[in-house]
Structures are given as C-alpha cells and as structure tokens.
Design a protein around this motif. Structure first.
Motif, mmCIF file in Angstrom:
data_model
loop_
_atom_site.group_PDB
_atom_site.id
_atom_site.type_symbol
_atom_site.label_atom_id
_atom_site.label_comp_id
_atom_site.label_asym_id
_atom_site.label_seq_id
_atom_site.Cartn_x
_atom_site.Cartn_y
_atom_site.Cartn_z
ATOM 1 N N HIS A 1 111.517 58.011 45.830
ATOM 2 C CA HIS A 1 110.552 59.101 45.826
ATOM 3 C C HIS A 1 110.729 60.033 44.628
ATOM 4 O O HIS A 1 110.246 61.169 44.644
ATOM 5 N N GLY A 2 111.426 59.567 43.600
ATOM 6 C CA GLY A 2 111.521 60.314 42.351
ATOM 7 C C GLY A 2 112.667 61.299 42.246
ATOM 8 O O GLY A 2 112.737 62.070 41.293
ATOM 9 N N TYR A 3 113.579 61.287 43.205
ATOM 10 C CA TYR A 3 114.729 62.176 43.140
ATOM 11 C C TYR A 3 115.788 61.558 42.229
ATOM 12 O O TYR A 3 116.017 60.349 42.258
ATOM 13 N N VAL A 4 116.418 62.406 41.419
ATOM 14 C CA VAL A 4 117.414 61.969 40.450
ATOM 15 C C VAL A 4 118.783 62.485 40.885
ATOM 16 O O VAL A 4 118.940 63.671 41.211
ATOM 17 N N GLU A 5 119.761 61.588 40.884
ATOM 18 C CA GLU A 5 121.119 61.973 41.281
ATOM 19 C C GLU A 5 121.703 62.946 40.269
ATOM 20 O O GLU A 5 121.625 62.724 39.065
ATOM 21 N N THR A 6 122.300 64.034 40.791
ATOM 22 C CA THR A 6 122.927 65.037 39.928
ATOM 23 C C THR A 6 124.435 65.131 40.126
ATOM 24 O O THR A 6 125.103 65.813 39.362
ATOM 25 N N GLY A 7 124.961 64.472 41.154
ATOM 26 C CA GLY A 7 126.396 64.510 41.388
ATOM 27 C C GLY A 7 126.747 63.976 42.760
ATOM 28 O O GLY A 7 125.860 63.625 43.547
ATOM 29 N N ARG A 8 128.043 63.904 43.029
ATOM 30 C CA ARG A 8 128.525 63.392 44.313
ATOM 31 C C ARG A 8 129.714 64.208 44.791
ATOM 32 O O ARG A 8 130.532 64.652 43.989
ATOM 33 N N THR A 9 129.798 64.344 46.094
ATOM 34 C CA THR A 9 130.972 64.924 46.723
ATOM 35 C C THR A 9 131.731 63.790 47.390
ATOM 36 O O THR A 9 131.163 63.056 48.208
ATOM 37 N N LEU A 10 132.997 63.641 47.023
ATOM 38 C CA LEU A 10 133.827 62.569 47.565
ATOM 39 C C LEU A 10 134.510 63.035 48.836
ATOM 40 O O LEU A 10 134.496 64.210 49.178
ATOM 41 N N GLY A 11 135.118 62.086 49.553
ATOM 42 C CA GLY A 11 135.945 62.422 50.697
ATOM 43 C C GLY A 11 135.201 62.540 52.011
ATOM 44 O O GLY A 11 135.732 63.098 52.973
#
Length: 147
Positions: free
Chosen positions: A122-132
């Motif tokens: 739907h056009g969303y772009v990944e900006t980061g991730r939270t691990l754990g």
C-alpha cells in the motif's frame, strides 16, 4: 493492586490510570509547545468494517491524527475474512479521512509476524526496526506520503 515502594519515593506496580492521565497532560503540553501545534491539531480516528448482510463486525482500524500526521495504532480483520479485501478497504478509508483532516503523511508499525508486506503493497516505506520482540520477531516501522 500491589505496589512496591522504595526509599527514593518510587512506586512500582500495575497500570495506574491516574498517572497515565497526568503523563498524557504533561506530554501533550510539552509536545504542543515543541511542535507549534495545539489540541485542535490532534484527534482520534476509527474505521469499523461490518458485513453488509449479517451486520457483524469483521475488523477495524484505530488511529490518531496530529499536525498533519496519521498514526495507525491497530488494524485487525477476523481470520475467516482476511482474504476478502477488508484490510485494504479499512486502510484506504483511514487514509481518505486523514487527508480530509489535512494530513499529508502516515506512520504505522507492524511486527514481522503480522503484516509488513501488506503495508509495503500500500505504498508504505520502511524507516527502521525495533529488535527484541518476543519469538525473535522485529517491529517494522513505516512511513507514507499521503499527498
């Protein structure tokens, strides 16, 4: 409700609704001042999906709007209805309402075991991730321009 006290004046326990309200008010005042926004720039948004025949709720979306930003909190569709396009309809309806409210961007996060590919489609772009995240998962953060 059990609370443990220590000598430094800290109280630790379960959810404290009174404290939550105090923190909301304090953070809102700080955030409004820091961003030049006002309480009028903030709102809540929900979209409910109902089966047109039975009237049963098959899913929904909750979100907030603030200073031109749509923040999607939860999107859920009943498992037996997930291939019927309800998720896309919910998301499109929320984005349309956000645009009507003057929003030009959106943010959402999704655990890797949930629906990150849905948001990408739907056009969303990944900006980061939270691990754990439990089970070895990650929380994937997304942004989309609504303009």
């Amino acid at each position: 409700m059990n609370h443990d006290h220590d000598e430094a004046g800290l109280t630790v326990g379960d959810r404290d609704p009174e404290l939550s309200k105090l923190l909301d008010r304090g953070l809102d005042a700080y955030n409004f001042a820091a961003t030049g926004t006002t309480p009028e720039d903030q709102g809540e948004l929900s979209v409910r999906a109902q089966d047109p025949v039975t009237g049963e709720t098959v899913g929904g979306l909750t979100a907030w709007t603030w200073g031109g930003l749509l923040g999607i909190e939860m999107l859920w569709v009943r498992e037996d209805r997930r291939r019927d396009g309800w998720g896309s309809r919910l998301l499109r309806a929320a984005e349309a309402e956000a645009r009507r409210r003057g929003c030009d961007r959106a943010t959402v996060s999704s655990f890797t075991f949930q629906a990150p590919d849905f948001y990408r489609r739907h056009g969303y772009v990944e900006t980061g991730r939270t691990l754990g995240i439990p089970g070895g998962a990650e929380d994937v953060h997304f942004h989309k321009s609504l303009g």
